[in-house]
Design a protein around this motif. Structure first.
Motif, short mmCIF file in Angstrom:
data_model
loop_
_atom_site.label_atom_id
_atom_site.label_comp_id
_atom_site.label_asym_id
_atom_site.label_seq_id
_atom_site.Cartn_x
_atom_site.Cartn_y
_atom_site.Cartn_z
N ILE A 51 0.84 -1.20 0.00
CA ILE A 51 0.00 0.00 0.00
C ILE A 51 0.88 1.25 0.00
N GLY A 52 2.01 1.18 0.73
CA GLY A 52 2.93 2.32 0.73
C GLY A 52 3.46 2.62 -0.67
N ARG A 53 3.79 1.56 -1.41
CA ARG A 53 4.25 1.74 -2.80
C ARG A 53 3.14 2.33 -3.66
N GLN A 54 1.90 1.86 -3.42
CA GLN A 54 0.78 2.35 -4.21
C GLN A 54 0.49 3.83 -3.92
N LEU A 55 0.64 4.24 -2.66
CA LEU A 55 0.39 5.64 -2.31
C LEU A 55 1.39 6.57 -3.01
N LYS A 56 2.62 6.09 -3.20
CA LYS A 56 3.61 6.91 -3.90
C LYS A 56 3.20 7.13 -5.36
N GLN A 57 2.53 6.12 -5.94
CA GLN A 57 2.07 6.25 -7.32
C GLN A 57 0.73 6.98 -7.40
N GLY A 58 0.01 6.97 -6.27
CA GLY A 58 -1.33 7.56 -6.24
C GLY A 58 -2.40 6.49 -6.21
N ALA A 153 -15.64 -10.99 -10.61
CA ALA A 153 -16.07 -9.89 -11.47
C ALA A 153 -15.05 -8.75 -11.52
N ILE A 154 -14.00 -8.82 -10.69
CA ILE A 154 -13.00 -7.76 -10.66
C ILE A 154 -12.12 -7.85 -11.91
N ARG A 155 -11.95 -6.74 -12.59
CA ARG A 155 -11.15 -6.70 -13.81
C ARG A 155 -10.01 -5.69 -13.64
N PHE A 156 -8.85 -6.09 -14.10
CA PHE A 156 -7.69 -5.20 -14.03
C PHE A 156 -7.35 -4.70 -15.43
N GLN A 157 -6.89 -3.47 -15.48
CA GLN A 157 -6.48 -2.87 -16.73
C GLN A 157 -5.19 -2.10 -16.50
N ARG A 158 -4.74 -1.42 -17.51
CA ARG A 158 -3.41 -0.80 -17.43
C ARG A 158 -3.30 0.19 -16.28
N ASN A 159 -4.34 0.96 -16.01
CA ASN A 159 -4.22 1.99 -14.98
C ASN A 159 -4.50 1.49 -13.56
N ASN A 160 -4.85 0.22 -13.38
CA ASN A 160 -5.00 -0.32 -12.02
C ASN A 160 -4.30 -1.67 -11.85
N ASN A 161 -3.43 -2.02 -12.79
CA ASN A 161 -2.79 -3.33 -12.75
C ASN A 161 -1.86 -3.49 -11.54
N THR A 162 -1.40 -2.37 -10.98
CA THR A 162 -0.53 -2.44 -9.80
C THR A 162 -1.27 -2.96 -8.57
N TYR A 163 -2.59 -3.01 -8.64
CA TYR A 163 -3.40 -3.53 -7.53
C TYR A 163 -3.54 -5.05 -7.55
N ARG A 164 -3.13 -5.69 -8.62
CA ARG A 164 -3.43 -7.11 -8.82
C ARG A 164 -2.95 -7.99 -7.65
N MET A 165 -1.68 -7.82 -7.27
CA MET A 165 -1.14 -8.64 -6.19
C MET A 165 -1.82 -8.31 -4.86
N LEU A 166 -2.02 -7.01 -4.58
CA LEU A 166 -2.63 -6.62 -3.32
C LEU A 166 -4.05 -7.15 -3.18
N ILE A 167 -4.82 -7.09 -4.26
CA ILE A 167 -6.20 -7.59 -4.20
C ILE A 167 -6.22 -9.11 -4.08
N SER A 168 -5.29 -9.79 -4.74
CA SER A 168 -5.21 -11.25 -4.60
C SER A 168 -4.87 -11.64 -3.17
N LEU A 169 -3.99 -10.88 -2.55
CA LEU A 169 -3.64 -11.15 -1.15
C LEU A 169 -4.84 -10.87 -0.24
N CYS A 170 -5.56 -9.79 -0.50
CA CYS A 170 -6.77 -9.50 0.28
C CYS A 170 -7.79 -10.62 0.14
N GLN A 171 -7.91 -11.17 -1.06
CA GLN A 171 -8.84 -12.28 -1.26
C GLN A 171 -8.42 -13.49 -0.44
#
Length: 347
Positions: A51-58, A153-171
């Motif tokens: 999440i810290g890495r994601q906050l740096k990117q926004g 139903a969650i879909r990842f695309q270029r502008n949110n692909n950095t969330y893929r690992m974090l969301i998988s871990l949350c799942q």
């Protein structure tokens, strides 16, 4: 299953690293050197770092539809709502508009998972402190009921692909560790369940072979039935290793008990054996008269039971092996055992 919990939890991190390649990239190195006495701290550390890495990117933002009562037109006028305002002698308009917002499903999942970890007594204060600081940036994000999340139903695309690992871990956390109390509240269990560990175990072995054993092709391939019947279910292998016309099909199994016992007689799970045999024979038929060799293996995660399967059988012309992989040892030993399987079958 667990002999030395700290070693086992460290190996959970390595398994996650292969399953989610993001963890092998820069920024997570210090986590690999830490000693974790419980899995909650491991997950909290990974989430805090990610999440810290994601906050740096926004934080990811997307346009969400909003309906609001305003004094001036914004977006388009909602006529039914505006008429109700006029009937009530209110000099305002009801308008609908799209607003770019961080209060979307991906950020809601992150916040919901973190809030559960913050309430858990087994998460160390150092990780809680990092997560609390990060949650200050989620003040406009709502928490949600975990049971309402439609993960498929969650879909990842270029502008949110950095969330893929974090969301998988949350799942993994929310599905595998979530319990409901008598009062209807959610809390985290002490460990992830067998079903979710089985998925991680399968994914880890597949990704390990794909990365570390380039001499074979590692896939999770479907195997067609050697029959003309579309009503039959799809045969989906866990791991298929291929080198030319030599194939090894591996079914990875993570069970609390690797064998079934009746009257003190231990036997293999018959359903597992039938399944791998069916995979092998149908794959074998694909080659026709071409020279080939198709083998199968049931690869169980070792338990602390006295009897651990370790056999090879010749079944209708094909080799079927039953082996165990001990996850309670140094990871270098796990890697050596996985590589030995490839060396043995693909000389």
């Amino acid at each position: 299953m667990i002999k030395d919990k700290s070693i086992f939890i460290k190996n959970i991190y390595y398994m996650l690293s292969y399953a989610f390649t993001t963890l092998n990239q820069g920024g997570y190195e210090d986590i690999a050197t830490e000693e974790f006495e419980n899995i909650h701290n491991l997950f909290a550390a990974i989430l805090a770092k990610g999440i810290g890495r994601q906050l740096k990117q926004g934080l990811y933002r997307e346009y969400l539809n909003q309906k609001e009562t305003v004094t001036a037109v914004r977006g388009k006028i909602d006529m039914p709502g505006t008429i109700q305002n006029r009937l009530a002698r209110r000099q305002v308009l009801t308008c609908e508009y799209d607003e770019l917002s961080e209060n979307n499903l991906l950020n809601q999942i992150l916040k919901t998972t973190v809030m559960l970890l913050l309430r858990h007594v087994r998460v160390d204060q150092a990780y809680k402190s990092d997560l609390k600081k990060e949650m200050l940036f989620f003040s406009n994000v709502d928490t949600i009921d975990p049971s309402t999340i439609r993960w498929s139903a969650i879909r990842f695309q270029r502008n949110n692909n950095t969330y893929r690992m974090l969301i998988s871990l949350c799942q993994l956390i929310l599905e595998g560790m979530l319990l409901t109390t008598d009062s209807g509240e959610y809390r985290l269990a002490s460990f992830i369940d067998e079903q979710r560990m089985n998925r991680l175990y399968e994914k880890f072995i597949l990704e390990y072979y794909a990365k570390e054993c380039p001499q074979v092709t590692a896939t999770a391939s479907q195997i067609p039935w050697a029959l003309d019947d579309t009503m039959l279910p799809v045969m989906q292998s866990d791991i298929m290793l291929t080198q030319g016309s030599t194939v090894l099909i591996i079914d990875a199994k993570y069970y609390t008990h690797t064998t079934q016992a009746q009257y003190d007689v231990h036997t293999l799970h018959s359903g597992n054996l039938y399944q791998i045999f069916t995979y092998v024979k149908n794959k074998d038929t694909e080659f026709g008269d071409e020279p080939h060799r198709v083998s199968g293996m049931l690869l169980y995660a070792a338990t602390d039971e006295a009897i651990q399967p370790d056999n090879s059988y010749r079944m209708s012309g094909n080799q079927i092996s039953v082996k165990t992989l001990d996850l309670n040892q140094d990871f270098s030993e796990i890697a050596a055992q996985l590589k030995a399987i490839v060396d043995t079958h693909f000389e």
